[in-house]
Design an enzyme around this catalytic site. Structure first.
Site, PDB file in Angstrom:
ATOM      1  N   HIS A 120       0.825  -1.219   0.000  1.00  0.00           N
ATOM      2  CA  HIS A 120       0.000   0.000   0.000  1.00  0.00           C
ATOM      3  C   HIS A 120       0.859   1.269   0.000  1.00  0.00           C
ATOM      4  O   HIS A 120       0.357   2.344  -0.310  1.00  0.00           O
ATOM      5  CB  HIS A 120      -0.984  -0.001   1.177  1.00  0.00           C
ATOM      6  CG  HIS A 120      -0.396   0.299   2.522  1.00  0.00           C
ATOM      7  ND1 HIS A 120      -0.128  -0.676   3.469  1.00  0.00           N
ATOM      8  CD2 HIS A 120      -0.029   1.469   3.094  1.00  0.00           C
ATOM      9  CE1 HIS A 120       0.354  -0.114   4.547  1.00  0.00           C
ATOM     10  NE2 HIS A 120       0.430   1.197   4.362  1.00  0.00           N
ATOM     11  N   ASP A 150       0.348  -7.703   1.822  1.00  0.00           N
ATOM     12  CA  ASP A 150       0.667  -6.276   1.732  1.00  0.00           C
ATOM     13  C   ASP A 150       2.188  -6.087   1.737  1.00  0.00           C
ATOM     14  O   ASP A 150       2.752  -5.443   2.624  1.00  0.00           O
ATOM     15  CB  ASP A 150       0.021  -5.524   2.893  1.00  0.00           C
ATOM     16  CG  ASP A 150       0.139  -4.017   2.750  1.00  0.00           C
ATOM     17  OD1 ASP A 150       0.334  -3.534   1.609  1.00  0.00           O
ATOM     18  OD2 ASP A 150       0.062  -3.319   3.773  1.00  0.00           O
ATOM     19  N   GLY A 231       3.218   6.638   8.176  1.00  0.00           N
ATOM     20  CA  GLY A 231       4.611   6.828   7.747  1.00  0.00           C
ATOM     21  C   GLY A 231       5.512   5.695   8.181  1.00  0.00           C
ATOM     22  O   GLY A 231       6.566   5.466   7.604  1.00  0.00           O
ATOM     23  N   ASN A 232       5.076   4.938   9.226  1.00  0.00           N
ATOM     24  CA  ASN A 232       5.852   3.781   9.681  1.00  0.00           C
ATOM     25  C   ASN A 232       5.606   2.547   8.826  1.00  0.00           C
ATOM     26  O   ASN A 232       6.333   1.549   8.954  1.00  0.00           O
ATOM     27  CB  ASN A 232       5.504   3.432  11.124  1.00  0.00           C
ATOM     28  CG  ASN A 232       6.189   4.317  12.143  1.00  0.00           C
ATOM     29  OD1 ASN A 232       5.713   5.390  12.453  1.00  0.00           O
ATOM     30  ND2 ASN A 232       7.323   3.889  12.647  1.00  0.00           N
ATOM     31  N   SER A 233       4.590   2.585   7.976  1.00  0.00           N
ATOM     32  CA  SER A 233       4.265   1.419   7.152  1.00  0.00           C
ATOM     33  C   SER A 233       5.472   0.964   6.350  1.00  0.00           C
ATOM     34  O   SER A 233       6.137   1.765   5.694  1.00  0.00           O
ATOM     35  CB  SER A 233       3.127   1.759   6.184  1.00  0.00           C
ATOM     36  OG  SER A 233       1.919   1.928   6.861  1.00  0.00           O
ATOM     37  N   LEU A 286      -4.666 -21.534  -3.251  1.00  0.00           N
ATOM     38  CA  LEU A 286      -5.717 -22.539  -3.084  1.00  0.00           C
ATOM     39  C   LEU A 286      -7.045 -22.004  -3.595  1.00  0.00           C
ATOM     40  O   LEU A 286      -7.759 -22.706  -4.314  1.00  0.00           O
ATOM     41  CB  LEU A 286      -5.828 -22.945  -1.605  1.00  0.00           C
ATOM     42  CG  LEU A 286      -6.883 -24.003  -1.263  1.00  0.00           C
ATOM     43  CD1 LEU A 286      -6.609 -25.316  -2.021  1.00  0.00           C
ATOM     44  CD2 LEU A 286      -6.905 -24.261   0.246  1.00  0.00           C
ATOM     45  N   GLY A 287      -7.395 -20.785  -3.231  1.00  0.00           N
ATOM     46  CA  GLY A 287      -8.610 -20.169  -3.772  1.00  0.00           C
ATOM     47  C   GLY A 287      -9.830 -20.285  -2.883  1.00  0.00           C
ATOM     48  O   GLY A 287     -10.925 -20.573  -3.383  1.00  0.00           O
ATOM     49  N   VAL A 288      -9.657 -20.028  -1.568  1.00  0.00           N
ATOM     50  CA  VAL A 288     -10.813 -19.989  -0.669  1.00  0.00           C
ATOM     51  C   VAL A 288     -10.748 -18.717   0.172  1.00  0.00           C
ATOM     52  O   VAL A 288      -9.679 -18.181   0.437  1.00  0.00           O
ATOM     53  CB  VAL A 288     -10.863 -21.214   0.280  1.00  0.00           C
ATOM     54  CG1 VAL A 288     -11.093 -22.491  -0.493  1.00  0.00           C
ATOM     55  CG2 VAL A 288      -9.612 -21.309   1.131  1.00  0.00           C
TER      56      VAL A 288
END
Length: 384
Positions: A120, A150, A231-233, A286-288
Site C-alpha cells: 500500500h 501487503d 509513515g511507519n508502514s 488454493l482459492g478460498v
C-alpha cells in the site's frame, strides 16, 4: 525515646558539686555519636519499608542493561531503514492535474538497493525517492508486489547499502520486547519506539473503505503496543537482538490505543526467495475465503471443532480455483494440510505459503460433521 544526653543532663542539674567540664564534653561526644547511629538506623528502616519495587520487577542494573540493548538495536538497525517518498498525479474536481506525495518506510534487504516495504506504500504512485539514514537520496522503481499480501519490493539506484538481518518469526513469543524504526508521520525519519508483542495470529481488514485501492484481508499478523504511526508502514519490527521479525503494516481504527500490526518476516522470506530466483513474487494459491476458527466463533456458529479454517460466505470457494477443482464447498472446515494442523499458530494462508505452485496437498476437511480428505493441486496466485 529519650537519648542518653537527655537523661544525663537533667540529673546533672541536681548535683551541687562543681561540674567536671572534660567529662561532660566526652560524654556529649559519645552520646552524639550514638544518637546519630540510631537516627541513621531508623531512617534506613523507614526507607526500606516505604520504598516500592521497580514497576517492571527488574533491578536497576537489569533496566540499564535493557536500555543499552535497545540503544544497540537502534544503532545496528538504523542504517538498514530508509524513508520512502512517493509521488503521484491526481485530477481534482476542475479536471486539473495535481502532484501528491505520501511517505512510508522501507527495509534494505540487499546491498544492491533492493528495498522491502508495504504494497500500500507503493500502490498508485508513479515515482519514488529513497532517503537513507545518512540523508542521501536515491530514485527507485517498483520491482515486484505480493499478490496476496501487503508486501512489495522497490529497486533503488544504489549500491553498498546495509542489509538488515532477518530473524525467525516462528520463534517469537507473546510478551517479548520489540522495537520499531520508521518515518513517523512522514516527518520524523528513523523514529524509534519500543513495546512488546501483544498477540499473534491476528486477522485484520486493512485499508480505507472509500479509497481507490479498497481493502485487503490480512492473516496471521503480530499485534504490538509499540507505537506505529502513519509513515511507519513498511518499516521493521525488531527483536531485542536487532533482527527483523516483522514488517509494520497497519494500526487499529479510531478509538483504539497502542494496537499495531506487523507481517511476520517468515512470510517475507518466501517472497524474497521467489524474487531472487524468478525476478517476481510467485505465490501458491488454493482459492478460498475463510474465517479462522476460535472458541467463540465455534460456539456462535455451532461448529464441531474449535480450530481450523471455516470456508464461509458467498463466493468463499473462488470459481476456477484449485479449491473449486478439488471439490471444496462453502461450509467446509479445513483442519489440516498434509500433517500440519490449522490453528492460531498455523493459519491456512501461512501453511499454504510454505508450498510451491504445482504441489499437491492433502486437505483434512470436516463437512456436515464428517471428516473427509481431499487432494488439491495448488496453483499460482493471480496478480490481483
Amino acid at each position: 525515646m529519650p537519648t542518653k544526653t537527655e537523661s544525663i543532663v537533667p540529673a546533672q542539674t541536681k548535683i551541687a558539686k562543681p561540674l567536671n567540664l572534660t567529662r561532660i564534653i566526652v560524654i556529649s561526644v559519645i552520646s552524639g555519636l550514638l544518637a546519630g547511629l540510631l537516627g541513621a538506623f531508623l531512617y534506613l528502616q523507614i526507607v526500606a519499608r516505604s520504598s516500592k519495587p521497580l514497576p517492571t520487577g527488574l533491578s536497576k542494573k537489569e533496566i540499564i542493561s535493557q536500555d543499552n540493548a535497545i540503544i544497540d538495536v537502534a544503532k545496528k538497525a538504523s542504517p538498514s531503514v530508509v524513508s520512502i517518498v512517493s509521488s503521484s498525479t491526481a485530477t481534482n474536481f476542475f479536471g486539473q492535474s495535481q502532484q501528491q506525495q505520501a511517505a512510508g518506510t522501507g527495509i534494505v534487504v540487499k546491498d544492491n538497493g533492493l528495498i522491502l516495504t508495504n504494497k500500500h506504500v507503493v500502490q498508485g504512485a508513479q515515482s519514488f525517492t529513497i532517503i537513507d539514514s545518512g540523508g542521501k537520496q536515491y530514485q527507485a522503481k517498483v520491482a515486484a508486489t505480493d499478490p496476496t499480501n501487503d508486501l512489495a519490493f522497490l529497486k533503488a539506484e544504489a549500491s553498498g547499502l546495509t542489509p538488515a538481518t532477518l530473524g525467525d518469526s516462528e520463534s517469537v513469543q507473546v510478551g517479548e520486547t520489540v522495537i520499531t524504526i520508521g518515518n513517523a508521520l512522514g516527518q520524523f525519519q528513523n523514529s524509534v519506539t519500543t513495546g512488546i508483542i501483544s498477540g499473534k495470529g491476528r486477522p485484520i481488514t486493512a485499508g480505507d473503505q472509500g479509497s481507490s485501492s479498497g481493502t485487503e484481508s490480512l492473516q496471521n499478523l503480530f499485534q504490538t503496543d509499540a507505537a506505529i504511526n502513519p509513515g511507519n508502514s513498511g518499516g521493521p519490527l525488531l527483536d531485542i537482538g536487532g533482527n527483523v521479525i516483522g514488517v509494520n503494516t497497519a494500526v487499529a481504527g479510531e478509538g483504539s490505543q497502542n494496537i499495531g500490526f506487523a507481517i511476520p518476516i517468515n512470510e517475507v522470506k518466501n517472497d524474497l526467495a521467489s524474487f531472487n530466483s524468478t525476478g517476481k513474487i510467485i505465490k501458491p494459491y488454493l482459492g478460498v475465503r475463510y474465517v479462522s476458527i476460535t472458541k467463540d466463533i465455534a460456539k456462535a456458529n455451532g461448529l464441531p471443532v474449535e480450530n481450523g479454517a471455516f470456508v464461509q460466505g458467498t463466493g468463499s470457494v473462488v470459481g476456477g480455483s484449485p479449491a473449486a477443482s478439488a471439490g471444496l464447498e462453502q461450509g467446509d472446515i479445513i483442519t489440516k494440510i498434509n500433517n500440519t494442523e490449522i490453528n492460531a499458530d498455523n493459519q491456512l494462508t501461512s501453511v499454504v505459503g510454505k508450498f510451491k505452485p504445482g504441489d499437491t496437498v492433502t486437505l483434512t476437511v470436516v463437512r456436515q460433521g464428517k471428516t473427509i480428505t481431499i487432494k488439491a493441486k495448488l496453483g499460482e496466485a493471480p496478480s490481483s
